[in-house]
Design a protein around this motif. Sequence first.
Motif, short mmCIF file in Angstrom:
data_model
loop_
_atom_site.label_atom_id
_atom_site.label_comp_id
_atom_site.label_asym_id
_atom_site.label_seq_id
_atom_site.Cartn_x
_atom_site.Cartn_y
_atom_site.Cartn_z
N ARG A 82 -4.63 -1.95 14.30
CA ARG A 82 -5.12 -0.60 14.04
C ARG A 82 -5.22 -0.24 12.56
N LEU A 83 -4.83 -1.17 11.68
CA LEU A 83 -4.91 -0.90 10.24
C LEU A 83 -6.19 -1.42 9.61
N LEU A 84 -6.82 -2.45 10.22
CA LEU A 84 -7.95 -3.11 9.57
C LEU A 84 -8.83 -3.70 10.66
N SER A 85 -10.13 -3.65 10.44
CA SER A 85 -11.07 -4.28 11.36
C SER A 85 -11.27 -5.74 10.98
N PRO A 86 -11.65 -6.61 11.93
CA PRO A 86 -11.84 -8.04 11.60
C PRO A 86 -12.89 -8.26 10.52
N PRO A 108 0.90 7.79 7.19
CA PRO A 108 0.13 6.90 6.32
C PRO A 108 0.51 7.09 4.87
N GLY A 109 0.44 5.98 4.07
CA GLY A 109 0.85 6.02 2.66
C GLY A 109 -0.26 6.50 1.77
N THR A 110 0.08 6.64 0.55
CA THR A 110 -0.86 7.09 -0.47
C THR A 110 -1.27 5.92 -1.30
N SER A 112 6.69 -8.92 19.17
CA SER A 112 5.94 -7.69 19.41
C SER A 112 6.87 -6.50 19.59
N ARG A 113 7.96 -6.69 20.36
CA ARG A 113 8.92 -5.59 20.53
C ARG A 113 9.56 -5.20 19.20
N ALA A 114 9.82 -6.19 18.33
CA ALA A 114 10.42 -5.88 17.03
C ALA A 114 9.45 -5.13 16.11
N LEU A 115 8.14 -5.39 16.27
CA LEU A 115 7.15 -4.75 15.39
C LEU A 115 6.78 -3.34 15.83
N GLN A 116 6.96 -3.03 17.13
CA GLN A 116 6.41 -1.79 17.66
C GLN A 116 6.93 -0.53 16.96
N PRO A 117 8.28 -0.38 16.72
CA PRO A 117 8.74 0.83 16.02
C PRO A 117 8.13 0.99 14.63
N ALA A 118 8.02 -0.12 13.89
CA ALA A 118 7.45 -0.04 12.55
C ALA A 118 5.96 0.30 12.60
N ASP A 131 0.83 -1.22 0.00
CA ASP A 131 0.00 0.00 0.00
C ASP A 131 0.85 1.26 0.00
N ASP A 132 1.92 1.27 0.81
CA ASP A 132 2.79 2.42 0.88
C ASP A 132 4.12 1.98 1.50
N ALA A 133 5.08 2.93 1.57
CA ALA A 133 6.41 2.60 2.09
C ALA A 133 6.36 2.21 3.56
N GLY A 134 5.48 2.86 4.36
CA GLY A 134 5.39 2.52 5.77
C GLY A 134 4.92 1.09 5.99
N PHE A 135 3.94 0.65 5.19
CA PHE A 135 3.46 -0.72 5.35
C PHE A 135 4.52 -1.72 4.91
N GLU A 136 5.32 -1.39 3.87
CA GLU A 136 6.40 -2.28 3.46
C GLU A 136 7.44 -2.44 4.57
N ARG A 137 7.74 -1.33 5.31
CA ARG A 137 8.67 -1.44 6.44
C ARG A 137 8.10 -2.32 7.54
N LEU A 138 6.80 -2.23 7.75
CA LEU A 138 6.15 -3.07 8.76
C LEU A 138 6.24 -4.54 8.37
N VAL A 139 6.00 -4.85 7.10
CA VAL A 139 6.12 -6.24 6.63
C VAL A 139 7.56 -6.73 6.77
N GLY A 140 8.53 -5.87 6.44
CA GLY A 140 9.93 -6.25 6.59
C GLY A 140 10.29 -6.53 8.04
N ALA A 141 9.76 -5.74 8.98
CA ALA A 141 10.04 -5.99 10.40
C ALA A 141 9.45 -7.32 10.84
#
Length: 713
Positions: free
Chosen positions: A636-640, A699-701, A685-691, A522-532
């Motif tokens: 916080r990105l998507l509802s169930p 948020p991405g575009t 969880s600790r590794a994901l928190q910064p991302a 979706d955007d660069a921020g989400f790609e960093r989250l996936v990488g983390a």
Amino acid sequence: MPVPWFFLSLALGRNPVVLSLERVVGPQDTARCSPGLSCHLWDGDVLCLPGSLVSAPGPMLVPTRLQTELVLRCYKETDCDLCVRVAVHLAVHGYWEEPEDEEKFGIAEDPEIEEPRNASLQAHVVLSFQAYPTARCVLLEVQVPAALVQPGQSVGSVVFDCFEAALGAEVRIWSYTQPRYQKELNLTQQLPDCRGLEVRDSIQSCWALPGLNVSADGDDVRLVLDVPEEMRFGLSLYWNQVPGPAKPWWHRNLTGPQTITLNHTDLVPCLCIQVWPLEPDSVRTSICPFREDPRAHRNLWRAARLQLLPPRAWRLDAPCSLPAEATLCWQAPDGGPCQPLVPPLPRENVTVNKALEFPLLKGHPNICVQVSTWEKQELQECLWADSLGPLKDDMLLVETRGPQDNRSLCALESSGCTPLLSRASTRAARLGGPLLQDVQSGQCLQLWDDDLGALWACPMEKYIHRRWALVWLACLLLAAVLFLLLLLKKNHVKGWLRLLKEDVRAGAAARSRAALLLYSADDAGFERLVGALASALFQLPLRVAVDLWSRRELSAQGPLAWFHAQRRQTLQEGGVVVLLFSPGAVALCREWLQDATSAAGAHGPHDAFAASLSCLLPDFLQGRAPGRYVGAYFDRLLSPDAVPALFRSVPVFSLPSQLPDFLGTLQGPAAPRPWRLAERAEQVSRALQPALDSCFRAPGTGRGMGPEAENRT
């Protein structure tokens, strides 16, 4: 400055090659014959009814060849239409039948019978013309004098002026006699448009034709339309597939001069451009400038995909026709080259987007399809890998049948086809006798059978078991001795074994478990989250595959081929495919569920997640997803409720709140105890928190795709 493409200079240069046409004055149709013949054109059109074939009582005048010429039918100096002149070449076919009594007894011929043989021949020749939306049939009466009646000889031709047709139209012409003594002749011709003819001053529909130029500027392709500022025109990009109608890919109604920008990844050889004024009955001009572009051919191969169609059929999906051949081959599990199987599927040109049947009695996971050019192999898929499991260590036997029921058997190996009962130093030669007995006793699976030969797949497990029986026995004895020693020292090692057992079980299970992460960028921020997330799972350890770590391989193979190979390897090794849902991924899934064909064409071959949906959705629709796939989304990105209902047939976890259950599912049945899982979930969880924090702060575009239009007046 844009640099014009060299291969467009002939088609779109300042001085293109044009044809000057003869003018025919007046609306009246005419017919004329070559010297020696007489002909007459019947008034008005006739019904186009060829009728059935009948036997000729003697020599008959029949059409043998059709020839066309373009002319202009003019009503005024500047009011002309394109017209097709048709020449029908005629010949005498057939002979007079000799009476049996004359041949046997030499009776003199009756003068009344001899008279028709020396008479002239007459024929009614029909010309049928079709050019959407018109269809016409005219009747020509032709007579040949007796002096020219020589069976098997050409007698001349008759010329018809003329059939009117639209510029750029496809015309079809048939010719036959009434009654019909032979199969009708036919001719199909694509008429040129205004660019290829010297008709701009004569045909009014060519006066307002928009000018079109194609150029390249780096990786971009620019379509420059030179038209007056207030002129409205239509522009369409389409895939000109053969066979089949043109498939529009992009269409716009525009005004004034325009510059349309295409990405180089959208180019394929059959991509054509059509432009026309937005006026009633306007002429459309089409060009296909990318037929010889090397980048377009590379993109075509990257977009091509082999697909399995149950029960035993396959299809090659591609936007354009491919200059390639397809063969069946046998893939051994040792990773060697796939051995071609010439008898079942001879090499022939591939017909894309058409289901092709395998001439096989049974399916086998080692049977693959190769699609290749004359230079190199391009595609190979073992199409039954999902339904029949991984490759088997079977021996393929090729039976050849000759005259007088002569039969021979050879085993297909990497070195060639080894005859059974030979003295070669190969596995097939050493086991030639037992393999021959297996074929005779019905223990081998017959894959193909016809008059030329047969193919047999013989299991090799029992021979491998015999060879390694002593080795296994020695290992069991050694294990028993070690077990006895451990029993004697059980008080010292009891605690150590408890810890070791738990760590070894968890570590071995994790190391043997592979995970393929799929997501929508979706955007660069989400790609960093996936990488983390991928890095954290890799530290557990898990064997993680994600496109972020395979950019070079992804560029070389293309998104679809890379994903298909990773998915097949992951599932064959007992791994799991993880679907990371995000707003962009949910939108793509809904587009696919509504219309898979338009969604695939709209996003193009460069969108990895959209490309993967074509392989994922069949597993969910056919109930094969449980045990193979796992879903996940970030809190916080998507509802169930946003996850499509189709994908809820597999476990879907919320991250990081459900990390322990998510990690337990990834590591499989041999996952560590709950307290150990909680520790590992805390690490992830600790590794994901910064991302996560970074993703919510920036948020991405959204993503865009397709041609980008820029007004340049």
